[in-house]
Scaffold this motif. Sequence first.
Motif, mmCIF file in Angstrom:
data_model
loop_
_atom_site.group_PDB
_atom_site.id
_atom_site.type_symbol
_atom_site.label_atom_id
_atom_site.label_comp_id
_atom_site.label_asym_id
_atom_site.label_seq_id
_atom_site.Cartn_x
_atom_site.Cartn_y
_atom_site.Cartn_z
ATOM 1 N N PRO A 245 16.050 2.970 16.428
ATOM 2 C CA PRO A 245 16.666 2.325 17.067
ATOM 3 C C PRO A 245 17.197 0.413 16.625
ATOM 4 O O PRO A 245 17.812 -0.620 16.960
ATOM 5 N N PHE A 246 16.276 0.522 15.470
ATOM 6 C CA PHE A 246 16.463 -1.389 15.350
ATOM 7 C C PHE A 246 17.582 -2.028 13.887
ATOM 8 O O PHE A 246 17.965 -2.752 13.788
ATOM 9 N N ILE A 247 17.564 -0.400 13.131
ATOM 10 C CA ILE A 247 17.990 -1.829 11.918
ATOM 11 C C ILE A 247 20.082 -1.333 11.880
ATOM 12 O O ILE A 247 19.932 -0.277 12.488
ATOM 13 N N SER A 248 20.470 -2.239 11.181
ATOM 14 C CA SER A 248 22.094 -1.791 11.451
ATOM 15 C C SER A 248 22.567 -0.671 10.190
ATOM 16 O O SER A 248 21.382 0.284 9.189
ATOM 17 N N GLN A 249 23.878 -0.155 10.549
ATOM 18 C CA GLN A 249 24.169 0.512 10.154
ATOM 19 C C GLN A 249 24.381 0.523 8.040
ATOM 20 O O GLN A 249 23.857 1.284 7.555
ATOM 21 N N ALA A 250 24.264 -1.146 7.887
ATOM 22 C CA ALA A 250 24.655 -1.605 6.514
ATOM 23 C C ALA A 250 23.486 -1.555 5.509
ATOM 24 O O ALA A 250 23.052 -1.127 4.630
ATOM 25 N N THR A 251 22.436 -1.636 7.436
ATOM 26 C CA THR A 251 20.713 -1.263 6.298
ATOM 27 C C THR A 251 20.280 -0.500 6.267
ATOM 28 O O THR A 251 19.928 -0.463 5.036
ATOM 29 N N ARG A 252 20.550 0.437 6.398
ATOM 30 C CA ARG A 252 20.545 1.879 6.835
ATOM 31 C C ARG A 252 20.921 2.346 5.408
ATOM 32 O O ARG A 252 20.613 3.204 5.172
ATOM 33 N N GLU A 253 22.760 2.651 5.257
ATOM 34 C CA GLU A 253 22.957 2.686 3.960
ATOM 35 C C GLU A 253 22.202 2.080 3.045
ATOM 36 O O GLU A 253 22.196 2.812 1.886
ATOM 37 N N ALA A 254 21.452 0.705 2.975
ATOM 38 C CA ALA A 254 20.928 0.341 1.804
ATOM 39 C C ALA A 254 19.828 0.369 1.935
ATOM 40 O O ALA A 254 19.237 1.054 0.777
ATOM 41 N N MET A 255 19.459 0.830 2.874
ATOM 42 C CA MET A 255 17.843 1.832 2.233
ATOM 43 C C MET A 255 17.866 3.250 2.340
ATOM 44 O O MET A 255 17.003 3.503 1.438
ATOM 45 N N GLY A 256 18.929 3.875 2.248
ATOM 46 C CA GLY A 256 19.186 5.307 1.740
ATOM 47 C C GLY A 256 19.413 5.531 0.648
ATOM 48 O O GLY A 256 19.016 5.688 -0.531
ATOM 49 N N GLU A 257 20.448 4.736 0.285
ATOM 50 C CA GLU A 257 20.530 3.897 -1.935
ATOM 51 C C GLU A 257 19.326 4.048 -2.394
ATOM 52 O O GLU A 257 19.523 4.165 -3.719
ATOM 53 N N ALA A 258 18.379 2.746 -1.963
ATOM 54 C CA ALA A 258 17.302 2.694 -2.551
ATOM 55 C C ALA A 258 16.090 3.663 -2.747
ATOM 56 O O ALA A 258 15.456 3.546 -3.254
ATOM 57 N N ALA A 259 16.059 4.132 -1.374
ATOM 58 C CA ALA A 259 15.678 4.847 -1.535
ATOM 59 C C ALA A 259 15.817 6.974 -3.082
ATOM 60 O O ALA A 259 14.932 6.964 -3.415
ATOM 61 N N VAL A 260 17.180 6.586 -3.127
ATOM 62 C CA VAL A 260 18.109 8.132 -3.919
ATOM 63 C C VAL A 260 17.510 7.451 -5.032
ATOM 64 O O VAL A 260 17.588 7.748 -5.927
ATOM 65 N N THR A 261 17.991 6.140 -5.142
ATOM 66 C CA THR A 261 17.314 4.928 -6.338
ATOM 67 C C THR A 261 16.032 5.322 -7.252
ATOM 68 O O THR A 261 15.684 5.736 -8.325
ATOM 69 N N ALA A 262 14.971 5.015 -6.620
ATOM 70 C CA ALA A 262 13.194 5.863 -6.081
ATOM 71 C C ALA A 262 13.139 6.485 -6.736
ATOM 72 O O ALA A 262 12.725 6.951 -7.725
ATOM 73 N N ALA A 263 14.169 7.900 -6.035
ATOM 74 C CA ALA A 263 14.001 8.913 -6.763
ATOM 75 C C ALA A 263 14.192 9.426 -7.660
ATOM 76 O O ALA A 263 13.752 10.002 -8.682
ATOM 77 N N LYS A 264 15.379 8.503 -8.572
ATOM 78 C CA LYS A 264 15.997 9.402 -9.415
ATOM 79 C C LYS A 264 14.964 8.735 -10.841
ATOM 80 O O LYS A 264 15.618 8.985 -12.156
ATOM 81 N N ALA A 265 14.410 7.377 -10.778
ATOM 82 C CA ALA A 265 13.850 6.824 -11.304
ATOM 83 C C ALA A 265 12.484 7.728 -11.139
ATOM 84 O O ALA A 265 11.968 7.934 -12.675
ATOM 85 N N LEU A 266 11.984 8.280 -10.573
ATOM 86 C CA LEU A 266 11.194 9.194 -10.726
ATOM 87 C C LEU A 266 11.549 10.808 -11.216
ATOM 88 O O LEU A 266 10.798 11.200 -11.988
ATOM 89 N N ALA A 267 12.848 11.209 -11.960
ATOM 90 C CA ALA A 267 12.814 12.285 -11.742
ATOM 91 C C ALA A 267 12.296 12.955 -10.701
ATOM 92 O O ALA A 267 12.013 14.036 -11.330
ATOM 93 N N TYR A 268 12.307 13.000 -9.500
ATOM 94 C CA TYR A 268 11.583 13.504 -8.744
ATOM 95 C C TYR A 268 12.770 14.457 -7.949
ATOM 96 O O TYR A 268 13.730 15.005 -8.372
#
Length: 452
Positions: A245-268
């Motif tokens: 209930p706290f984060i904005s849509q822009a923050t939600r998208e940025a966090m999602g992108e960061a999470a995907v970046t993290a997974a790809k960095a690990l070849a997860y």
Amino acid sequence: MIKKILIANRGEIAARVIRSCKQLGIRSIAVFSEADQKSPYVEMADEAFLIGPPRVNESYLNMDKIITIAKEAGADAIHPGYGFLSENPAFAKSCEEAGILFIGPRSDAMIKMGSKIEARKTMKTAGVPIVPGNEAAIATAEEAVRVAHEIGYPIMLKASAGGGGIGMQVVHSDDELIKAFASNQKRAETFFGDGSMFLEKKVENARHIEIQILADHHGNVVHLFDRECSIQRRNQKVIEEAPSPFISQATREAMGEAAVTAAKALAYTNAGTIEFLVDNQQHFYFLEMNTRIQVEHPITEEITGVDIVAEQIHIANGNKLSYSQDDLRIDGHAIEARIYAENPETFFPSPGHITVFDMPTGSFVRNDTSVRQDMDITPYYDPMISKLIVKGRTREEAITRMRQALSTFRVEGIQTNIPMLEKVVEHEAFQAGDTTTSFVEQYYLPLIKSKK
């Protein structure tokens, strides 16, 4: 093609995996300790095998016994659930060597993320924001004090191999740090076999928000949006909701992108969760990655319609994800309350015999459990006995439904934390979305003290 899965776990997560197996037409194998012989998940499975005595090191942590049973029963794969062996790279590797699919990531990804120190280094290299802290294990309290002066109090003392709040403590001064260091290091050595400690700056008024990801073996990675997990006691979650209930849509998208970046960095590959701390300006920092399914996965399933356990199995089978990020949408709001067998004021475990176990029902209610009436809750395992999940079209509707469901949830014979959960969801701060990690200390504990 996976035709038979052994679930190397117990309780509600074993029951949860069995349900997805049944829906996919896959046979399930349960393992159980002597303390769990009458647990409902044992009856749910197509086959069940006694794994050993109640203590976890003689049963659910006995890697050799589990793999032996899997081979003898003709299992194609092992699902580890959460806890126990789920993030143990040696177990994942043993499965691989035995020719059994491990339903989770490869052992090398686990190793990188299993050490919080190594995880910080990996995320920093990938460009994911991390909490200020040190990048190497600290051996002594004296060294910890020196590093703390560089970072600045308050700080979080953490075990590199830790989890579930074990080996973790907030400290505000040199004296506190010196006292806390040895005891937490010893606990880490006892629970994880690794006493490596490190320090992070404590993010004040933080929110604990995590991103669920799925990654197949073909380079496709998606996130399933966010979960707010800030309501915690003893650094363990008790209420989660999705979306935050706290984060904005822009923050939600940025966090999602960061999470995907993290997974790809690990070849997860497979399911994983990137956990973040978010400050009151919505700056977010990598906290850790859980290389397994999470306790709170049901709320993500409720708002996305994705069966995460089924997806884990599809990915282990080598299938591509059947959707892209653009196909995923948030539908409504979901809240999960963890029902613990514990004193609602002291949070001490409350094992015993359940004389009444009457769960709430309704089209908006989901109960994930492997407990029933006339069953013993033993002191050998985590005291969580059930998860109550509700969904609403809005957060307000979900809160109303959670209050209603909690009011009709009856458990007798043991103590539970239901009274605590009711007070939390009824509190005006919770209803306003003011759900920082200090919520219990700031709002709930004063209510308890005022009663005495």
